[in-house]
Design a protein around this motif. Structure first.
Motif, PDB file in Angstrom:
ATOM      1  N   PHE A  92      12.074   7.680  -9.666  1.00 52.65           N
ATOM      2  CA  PHE A  92      11.708   6.758  -8.590  1.00 52.65           C
ATOM      3  C   PHE A  92      12.343   5.406  -8.863  1.00 52.65           C
ATOM      4  CE2 PHE A  92       8.998   3.621  -6.478  1.00 52.65           C
ATOM      5  CZ  PHE A  92       8.954   4.155  -5.206  1.00 52.65           C
ATOM      6  N   PRO A  93      13.286   5.004  -8.005  1.00 55.58           N
ATOM      7  CA  PRO A  93      13.777   5.713  -6.816  1.00 55.58           C
ATOM      8  C   PRO A  93      14.710   6.871  -7.179  1.00 55.58           C
ATOM      9  CG  PRO A  93      15.021   3.704  -7.166  1.00 55.58           C
ATOM     10  CD  PRO A  93      13.920   3.692  -8.189  1.00 55.58           C
ATOM     11  N   ASP A  94      15.119   7.634  -6.159  1.00 58.40           N
ATOM     12  CA  ASP A  94      16.027   8.753  -6.381  1.00 58.40           C
ATOM     13  C   ASP A  94      17.381   8.248  -6.878  1.00 58.40           C
ATOM     14  OD1 ASP A  94      15.012  11.545  -5.207  1.00 58.40           O
ATOM     15  OD2 ASP A  94      14.129   9.927  -4.027  1.00 58.40           O
ATOM     16  N   PRO A  95      17.959   8.919  -7.870  1.00 62.82           N
ATOM     17  CA  PRO A  95      19.265   8.491  -8.391  1.00 62.82           C
ATOM     18  C   PRO A  95      20.365   8.679  -7.354  1.00 62.82           C
ATOM     19  CG  PRO A  95      18.618  10.599  -9.347  1.00 62.82           C
ATOM     20  CD  PRO A  95      17.433  10.099  -8.584  1.00 62.82           C
ATOM     21  N   LEU A  96      21.235   7.697  -7.237  1.00 61.42           N
ATOM     22  CA  LEU A  96      22.306   7.753  -6.241  1.00 61.42           C
ATOM     23  C   LEU A  96      23.570   8.425  -6.767  1.00 61.42           C
ATOM     24  CD1 LEU A  96      22.061   4.198  -4.616  1.00 61.42           C
ATOM     25  CD2 LEU A  96      20.930   6.329  -3.943  1.00 61.42           C
ATOM     26  N   ASP A  97      23.629   8.674  -8.083  1.00 61.18           N
ATOM     27  CA  ASP A  97      24.821   9.279  -8.659  1.00 61.18           C
ATOM     28  C   ASP A  97      24.697  10.798  -8.800  1.00 61.18           C
ATOM     29  OD1 ASP A  97      22.866   9.175 -10.582  1.00 61.18           O
ATOM     30  OD2 ASP A  97      24.177   8.465 -12.199  1.00 61.18           O
ATOM     31  N   ARG A  98      23.651  11.357  -8.209  1.00 57.94           N
ATOM     32  CA  ARG A  98      23.449  12.812  -8.224  1.00 57.94           C
ATOM     33  C   ARG A  98      23.245  13.295  -6.793  1.00 57.94           C
ATOM     34  NH1 ARG A  98      18.630  14.682 -11.623  1.00 57.94           N
ATOM     35  NH2 ARG A  98      19.681  16.669 -11.278  1.00 57.94           N
ATOM     36  N   PRO A  99      23.407  14.600  -6.521  1.00 60.99           N
ATOM     37  CA  PRO A  99      23.082  15.110  -5.189  1.00 60.99           C
ATOM     38  C   PRO A  99      21.603  14.918  -4.885  1.00 60.99           C
ATOM     39  CG  PRO A  99      24.415  16.698  -6.400  1.00 60.99           C
ATOM     40  CD  PRO A  99      24.012  15.646  -7.386  1.00 60.99           C
ATOM     41  N   ALA A 100      21.280  14.838  -3.609  1.00 62.11           N
ATOM     42  CA  ALA A 100      19.886  14.679  -3.184  1.00 62.11           C
ATOM     43  C   ALA A 100      19.086  15.937  -3.494  1.00 62.11           C
ATOM     44  CB  ALA A 100      19.832  14.385  -1.689  1.00 62.11           C
ATOM     45  N   ARG A 101      17.773  15.764  -3.583  1.00 62.51           N
ATOM     46  CA  ARG A 101      16.897  16.929  -3.641  1.00 62.51           C
ATOM     47  C   ARG A 101      16.867  17.625  -2.275  1.00 62.51           C
ATOM     48  NH1 ARG A 101      12.435  15.072  -3.483  1.00 62.51           N
ATOM     49  NH2 ARG A 101      12.875  12.831  -3.506  1.00 62.51           N
ATOM     50  N   THR A 102      16.195  18.750  -2.189  1.00 63.13           N
ATOM     51  CA  THR A 102      16.108  19.485  -0.935  1.00 63.13           C
ATOM     52  C   THR A 102      15.338  18.682   0.112  1.00 63.13           C
ATOM     53  OG1 THR A 102      16.104  21.587  -2.134  1.00 63.13           O
ATOM     54  CG2 THR A 102      15.328  21.632   0.144  1.00 63.13           C
ATOM     55  N   ILE A 103      15.898  18.575   1.300  1.00 58.93           N
ATOM     56  CA  ILE A 103      15.178  17.944   2.409  1.00 58.93           C
ATOM     57  C   ILE A 103      14.122  18.924   2.907  1.00 58.93           C
ATOM     58  CG2 ILE A 103      15.360  16.873   4.690  1.00 58.93           C
ATOM     59  CD1 ILE A 103      18.375  16.672   4.196  1.00 58.93           C
ATOM     60  N   LEU A 104      12.889  18.459   3.052  1.00 59.08           N
ATOM     61  CA  LEU A 104      11.811  19.272   3.621  1.00 59.08           C
ATOM     62  C   LEU A 104      11.470  18.751   5.014  1.00 59.08           C
ATOM     63  CD1 LEU A 104       9.445  19.602   0.516  1.00 59.08           C
ATOM     64  CD2 LEU A 104      11.350  21.090   1.193  1.00 59.08           C
ATOM     65  N   THR A 105      10.690  19.532   5.756  1.00 55.87           N
ATOM     66  CA  THR A 105      10.315  19.116   7.112  1.00 55.87           C
ATOM     67  C   THR A 105       9.432  17.867   7.089  1.00 55.87           C
ATOM     68  OG1 THR A 105       8.454  20.666   7.064  1.00 55.87           O
ATOM     69  CG2 THR A 105      10.502  21.441   8.081  1.00 55.87           C
ATOM     70  N   SER A 106       8.845  17.566   5.939  1.00 59.07           N
ATOM     71  CA  SER A 106       7.971  16.393   5.811  1.00 59.07           C
ATOM     72  C   SER A 106       8.731  15.130   5.415  1.00 59.07           C
ATOM     73  CB  SER A 106       6.883  16.670   4.772  1.00 59.07           C
ATOM     74  OG  SER A 106       7.468  16.972   3.512  1.00 59.07           O
ATOM     75  N   GLU A 107      10.056  15.211   5.319  1.00 52.25           N
ATOM     76  CA  GLU A 107      10.871  14.049   4.919  1.00 52.25           C
ATOM     77  C   GLU A 107      10.503  12.812   5.742  1.00 52.25           C
ATOM     78  OE1 GLU A 107      13.451  11.989   2.663  1.00 52.25           O
ATOM     79  OE2 GLU A 107      13.229  14.156   2.407  1.00 52.25           O
ATOM     80  N   SER A 108      10.403  11.696   5.079  1.00 50.48           N
ATOM     81  CA  SER A 108      10.068  10.359   5.612  1.00 50.48           C
ATOM     82  C   SER A 108       8.575  10.079   5.623  1.00 50.48           C
ATOM     83  CB  SER A 108      10.627  10.126   7.027  1.00 50.48           C
ATOM     84  OG  SER A 108       9.782  10.644   8.034  1.00 50.48           O
ATOM     85  N   SER A 109       7.737  11.103   5.502  1.00 50.92           N
ATOM     86  CA  SER A 109       6.304  10.837   5.407  1.00 50.92           C
ATOM     87  C   SER A 109       5.967  10.425   3.979  1.00 50.92           C
ATOM     88  CB  SER A 109       5.494  12.076   5.812  1.00 50.92           C
ATOM     89  OG  SER A 109       5.751  13.153   4.920  1.00 50.92           O
ATOM     90  N   LYS A 164       0.833  -1.201   0.000  1.00 54.32           N
ATOM     91  CA  LYS A 164       0.000   0.000   0.000  1.00 54.32           C
ATOM     92  C   LYS A 164       0.872   1.257   0.000  1.00 54.32           C
ATOM     93  CE  LYS A 164      -3.872   2.131   2.465  1.00 54.32           C
ATOM     94  NZ  LYS A 164      -4.789   2.026   3.646  1.00 54.32           N
ATOM     95  N   LYS A 165       1.887   1.272   0.841  1.00 50.74           N
ATOM     96  CA  LYS A 165       2.783   2.429   0.914  1.00 50.74           C
ATOM     97  C   LYS A 165       3.580   2.574  -0.383  1.00 50.74           C
ATOM     98  CE  LYS A 165       4.909   3.530   4.764  1.00 50.74           C
ATOM     99  NZ  LYS A 165       5.874   3.575   5.906  1.00 50.74           N
ATOM    100  N   LEU A 166       4.060   1.458  -0.902  1.00 49.99           N
ATOM    101  CA  LEU A 166       4.837   1.485  -2.136  1.00 49.99           C
ATOM    102  C   LEU A 166       4.003   2.000  -3.304  1.00 49.99           C
ATOM    103  CD1 LEU A 166       7.546   0.819  -3.449  1.00 49.99           C
ATOM    104  CD2 LEU A 166       6.720  -1.519  -3.816  1.00 49.99           C
ATOM    105  N   ASP A 167       2.764   1.524  -3.412  1.00 54.60           N
ATOM    106  CA  ASP A 167       1.878   1.989  -4.484  1.00 54.60           C
ATOM    107  C   ASP A 167       1.577   3.477  -4.341  1.00 54.60           C
ATOM    108  OD1 ASP A 167       1.783  -0.504  -5.598  1.00 54.60           O
ATOM    109  OD2 ASP A 167      -0.151  -1.059  -4.700  1.00 54.60           O
ATOM    110  N   ARG A 168       1.457   3.929  -3.110  1.00 55.17           N
ATOM    111  CA  ARG A 168       1.184   5.352  -2.871  1.00 55.17           C
ATOM    112  C   ARG A 168       2.368   6.214  -3.317  1.00 55.17           C
ATOM    113  NH1 ARG A 168      -2.731   8.883  -3.019  1.00 55.17           N
ATOM    114  NH2 ARG A 168      -2.492  10.605  -1.536  1.00 55.17           N
ATOM    115  N   PHE A 169       3.560   5.760  -3.007  1.00 59.51           N
ATOM    116  CA  PHE A 169       4.748   6.494  -3.442  1.00 59.51           C
ATOM    117  C   PHE A 169       4.827   6.533  -4.972  1.00 59.51           C
ATOM    118  CE2 PHE A 169       6.952   6.192   0.783  1.00 59.51           C
ATOM    119  CZ  PHE A 169       7.308   7.524   0.859  1.00 59.51           C
ATOM    120  N   LYS A 170       4.569   5.396  -5.612  1.00 58.62           N
ATOM    121  CA  LYS A 170       4.634   5.337  -7.075  1.00 58.62           C
ATOM    122  C   LYS A 170       3.633   6.299  -7.700  1.00 58.62           C
ATOM    123  CE  LYS A 170       6.290   0.563  -7.520  1.00 58.62           C
ATOM    124  NZ  LYS A 170       5.945  -0.822  -7.949  1.00 58.62           N
TER     125      LYS A 170
END
Length: 430
Positions: free
Chosen positions: A316-333, A283-289
């Motif tokens: 999706f998923p985030d590329p590991l060979d580039r810098p990360a996107r901006t971290i927001l306060t909602s990170e991990s939700s 369910k979580k994976l489908d929501r992220f997709k």
């Protein structure tokens, strides 16, 4: 000149980490989170630095006269509506509770030699119906208290760090300093490309064609009698790089000198808690997709009007060979902005850990989870802290320049004293 500083809106101490690494001493710090009983950030701050010289009261209630004298004022403050109005007594008053006015009051009362501030980059464009007004009010406030100011919008990833985090940094120098006097006679190319505060550690491309598109304006009393006139009438486009001295403002669009990319892969932990993995939760994976995918959907607004909502897709998923996107306060939700990576060891999809988010901002591992903290800090809070934080690594680079500036101030002071002694000796001999 003593390397003393105060830290306002301190959060978990990003400015302090970066500047104390360069020999600065923090003589006072304030951190207050309104509308909450538990002061989580303050508890983390004092667990790491100690309670000495730390203040946990509303900055609006602080007696600015009692703040210790300091050479440098630093802070990352919220982007708010800075508009001002004339009171019945013909005084000038900003909106109540707007935190910028606390900085302004301290500048008026304490006149620190230098100021270093950080904010979201939309500050230089706000508000939308009077572009540049809020930044114009800030510039005029600095002018009224005898300061020059330089600014630069800096994306950490463009200077070799692991996060694409774009913020505007502002450096102000009081007219009593050698630094102020040294740039007073320079042209805008010298200040922005060679001699200014950001020029050495954050080099920009001198051949970039947009440097020819210079915006020159005045914010002096000759143009605007006071802050009320600035608030009512000022409107201007500000580019990502600029400075103001003697009321004359110059800004240009600049491009960084290219640095080697620092990829997300380099900050990942080798093993993380199982609770960060999302691949077994369909369910979580489908929501992220769904949230990260492209979409064009028919929707209905509250008035019953049908419209199409469109949104582009994200990696999706985030590329590991580039810098990360901006971290927001909602990170991990579960939302579109949260990072999802394929773990290099397990090849499974997971969220970033709190430690990895600390690394993306240049904090020491487990900084937001100190062992001697008086309260329990949840993982959700740790992500929130990093969403609000600045990139410490950038501040460390700025600390190098600050050291050079202050060392030169001390040299000039000593040179002046020696010169006066020589004059006195000559008089005695004569």
């Amino acid at each position: 000149m003593k390397k003393t500083m105060i830290e306002l809106f301190a959060g978990v101490g990003g400015f302090r980490i970066g500047l104390e690494a360069n020999g600065f001493e923090t003589v006072w710090a304030n951190q207050w989170e309104p509308s909450t009983k538990m002061q989580h950030a303050y508890e983390v701050y004092t667990a790491n630095f100690g309670e000495e010289n730390a203040s946990n009261v509303d900055i609006n209630e602080v007696n600015k006269e009692k703040i210790p004298d300091h050479t440098l004022l630093v802070g990352g403050f919220p982007c708010q509506d800075y508009s001002v109005a004339r009171t019945k007594a013909q005084g000038i008053q900003g909106k109540k509770g707007v935190l910028w006015w606390n900085i302004s009051e301290i500048l008026k009362e304490k006149r620190p030699k230098f100021v270093l501030l950080e904010n979201v980059d939309r500050l230089i464009k706000s508000p939308s119906d009077q572009r540049g007004r809020d930044f114009g009010i800030m510039l005029r406030s600095f002018l009224d208290y005898g300061y020059s100011i330089e600014w630069r919008v800096i994306n950490a990833a463009e200077y070799g760090f692991a996060q694409r985090r774009r913020r505007v940094f502002m450096f102000a120098a009081h007219e009593s300093t050698t630094y102020y006097k040294s740039i007073q006679e320079k042209n805008h190319n010298d200040i922005l490309f060679r001699d200014g505060f950001f020029a050495d550690q954050f080099k920009i491309d001198s051949d970039y064609e947009s440097k020819k598109k210079v915006v020159n304006i005045s914010i002096s009393p000759n143009m605007y009698a006071d802050l009320v006139e600035v608030s009512d009438n000022f409107k201007s486009k500000f580019h990502n790089t600029g400075f103001m001295i003697n009321g004359k403002v110059t800004s240009i669009d600049t491009k960084p000198v290219e640095h080697e990319i620092y990829p997300l892969r380099k900050i990942l932990e080798k093993s993380v808690n199982e609770n960060l993995y999302i691949d077994k939760n369909e369910k979580k994976l489908d929501r992220f997709k769904y949230m990260k995918g492209s979409k064009r959907e028919k929707r209905v607004d509250k008035n019953g009007y049908e419209y199409y909502y469109s949104e582009g897709g994200m990696s999706f998923p985030d590329p590991l060979d580039r810098p990360a996107r901006t971290i927001l306060t909602s990170e991990s939700s579960v939302n579109r902005s949260t990072h999802v990576v394929e773990d290099p060891e397990t090849k499974r999809l997971r969220l970033l850990s709190p430690v990895e988010c600390e690394r993306l901002n240049g904090f020491p591992d487990d900084w937001t989870n100190p062992k001697n903290c008086n309260i329990t800090i949840t993982e959700r809070k740790r992500y929130f802290f990093m969403g609000n934080a600045l990139v410490v690594s950038l501040v460390k680079k700025m600390g190098i320049t600050l050291n050079n500036i202050i060392d030169n101030e001390e040299y000039e002071e000593n040179f002046t004293i020696l010169s006066k002694d020589d004059e006195t000796s000559d008089e005695k001999v004569g």
